[in-house]
Design a protein around this motif. Structure first.
Motif, PDB file in Angstrom:
ATOM      1  N   VAL A  22       0.831  -1.102   0.127  1.00  0.00           N
ATOM      2  CA  VAL A  22      -0.267   0.124   0.006  1.00  0.00           C
ATOM      3  C   VAL A  22       0.899   1.226  -0.118  1.00  0.00           C
ATOM      4  CG1 VAL A  22      -1.680   1.563   1.555  1.00  0.00           C
ATOM      5  CG2 VAL A  22      -2.019  -1.233   1.260  1.00  0.00           C
ATOM      6  N   ILE A  23       0.654   2.178  -0.722  1.00  0.00           N
ATOM      7  CA  ILE A  23       1.103   3.569  -0.857  1.00  0.00           C
ATOM      8  C   ILE A  23       0.300   4.617  -0.411  1.00  0.00           C
ATOM      9  CG2 ILE A  23       2.554   5.075  -2.479  1.00  0.00           C
ATOM     10  CD1 ILE A  23       3.272   2.875  -4.210  1.00  0.00           C
ATOM     11  N   GLY A  70       2.965   7.315   3.089  1.00  0.00           N
ATOM     12  CA  GLY A  70       3.601   6.167   3.850  1.00  0.00           C
ATOM     13  C   GLY A  70       3.292   4.993   3.059  1.00  0.00           C
ATOM     14  N   LEU A  71       4.011   4.034   3.505  1.00  0.00           N
ATOM     15  CA  LEU A  71       4.171   2.637   2.939  1.00  0.00           C
ATOM     16  C   LEU A  71       3.781   1.496   3.729  1.00  0.00           C
ATOM     17  CD1 LEU A  71       5.421   1.164   0.288  1.00  0.00           C
ATOM     18  CD2 LEU A  71       7.433   0.924   1.883  1.00  0.00           C
ATOM     19  N   ALA A  76      -1.748 -10.393   3.031  1.00  0.00           N
ATOM     20  CA  ALA A  76      -3.231 -10.426   2.668  1.00  0.00           C
ATOM     21  C   ALA A  76      -3.141 -10.389   1.183  1.00  0.00           C
ATOM     22  CB  ALA A  76      -3.974  -9.517   3.442  1.00  0.00           C
ATOM     23  N   THR A  77      -4.472 -10.457   0.533  1.00  0.00           N
ATOM     24  CA  THR A  77      -4.483 -10.378  -0.799  1.00  0.00           C
ATOM     25  C   THR A  77      -4.942  -8.999  -0.967  1.00  0.00           C
ATOM     26  OG1 THR A  77      -7.121 -10.773  -0.426  1.00  0.00           O
ATOM     27  CG2 THR A  77      -5.462 -12.853  -0.887  1.00  0.00           C
ATOM     28  N   VAL A  78      -4.916  -8.618  -2.407  1.00  0.00           N
ATOM     29  CA  VAL A  78      -5.269  -7.207  -2.705  1.00  0.00           C
ATOM     30  C   VAL A  78      -6.580  -6.891  -2.444  1.00  0.00           C
ATOM     31  CG1 VAL A  78      -5.744  -5.945  -4.628  1.00  0.00           C
ATOM     32  CG2 VAL A  78      -3.613  -7.244  -4.710  1.00  0.00           C
ATOM     33  N   GLY A  79      -7.610  -7.886  -2.517  1.00  0.00           N
ATOM     34  CA  GLY A  79      -8.985  -7.670  -2.087  1.00  0.00           C
ATOM     35  C   GLY A  79      -8.931  -7.127  -0.762  1.00  0.00           C
ATOM     36  N   GLU A  80      -8.479  -8.017   0.296  1.00  0.00           N
ATOM     37  CA  GLU A  80      -8.489  -8.062   1.739  1.00  0.00           C
ATOM     38  C   GLU A  80      -7.805  -6.934   2.082  1.00  0.00           C
ATOM     39  OE1 GLU A  80      -8.044 -12.577   3.184  1.00  0.00           O
ATOM     40  OE2 GLU A  80      -6.224 -11.626   2.529  1.00  0.00           O
ATOM     41  N   HIS A 101      -0.935  -2.409  -4.671  1.00  0.00           N
ATOM     42  CA  HIS A 101      -0.398  -3.402  -5.479  1.00  0.00           C
ATOM     43  C   HIS A 101       0.085  -4.654  -5.079  1.00  0.00           C
ATOM     44  CE1 HIS A 101       0.052   0.378  -7.897  1.00  0.00           C
ATOM     45  NE2 HIS A 101       0.339   0.933  -6.868  1.00  0.00           N
ATOM     46  N   PRO A 102      -0.244  -5.721  -6.081  1.00  0.00           N
ATOM     47  CA  PRO A 102       0.422  -6.988  -5.747  1.00  0.00           C
ATOM     48  C   PRO A 102       2.004  -6.789  -5.713  1.00  0.00           C
ATOM     49  CG  PRO A 102      -0.594  -6.999  -7.832  1.00  0.00           C
ATOM     50  CD  PRO A 102      -0.803  -5.742  -7.224  1.00  0.00           C
TER      51      PRO A 102
END
Length: 113
Positions: A22-23, A70-71, A76-80, A101-102
């Motif tokens: 996550v960005i 932040g980062l 977990a999956t993209v959906g989660e 992003h995966p």
């Protein structure tokens, strides 16, 4: 310099697995106010919960003068992760926005102590 063989690389690539990155970016309601500070504080508290649950494995603010705030790296999956971020108080308040992003990495990787 340590020599890395093709065989070692193949072995390690076979051990990699999926994660989600996550960005975070400042949102339309981002400002230097006590209300925004309180929202960011609760965002941080939620990050501690997600860390304790083992979902958020690496997290931190970005400290330069860019539009990246932040980062986070999630196990977990993209959906989660999208559902997690949609429920974040800073996202709901429009203080932060996010990209998901995966990615692939290696189990056991960690920041140096």
């Amino acid at each position: 310099m340590t020599e890395i063989t093709d065989e070692y690389m193949q072995q390690m690539l076979g051990k990699s697995r999926s994660y989600t990155i996550v960005i975070l970016h400042p949102g339309p309601n981002y400002a230097d106010t006590p209300e925004v500070d309180a929202t960011i504080w609760e965002h941080g508290r939620r990050n501690f919960v997600l860390r304790a649950e083992g979902k958020l494995v690496i997290v931190g603010p970005v400290t330069d003068d860019t539009d990246t705030s932040g980062l986070g790296i999630f196990d977990a999956t993209v959906g989660e992760v999208t559902a997690i971020m949609d429920a974040d108080p800073s996202v709901q308040a429009g203080v932060l926005t996010y990209e998901v992003h995966p990615m692939r990495s290696f189990p056991g990787d960690a920041l140096p102590a």
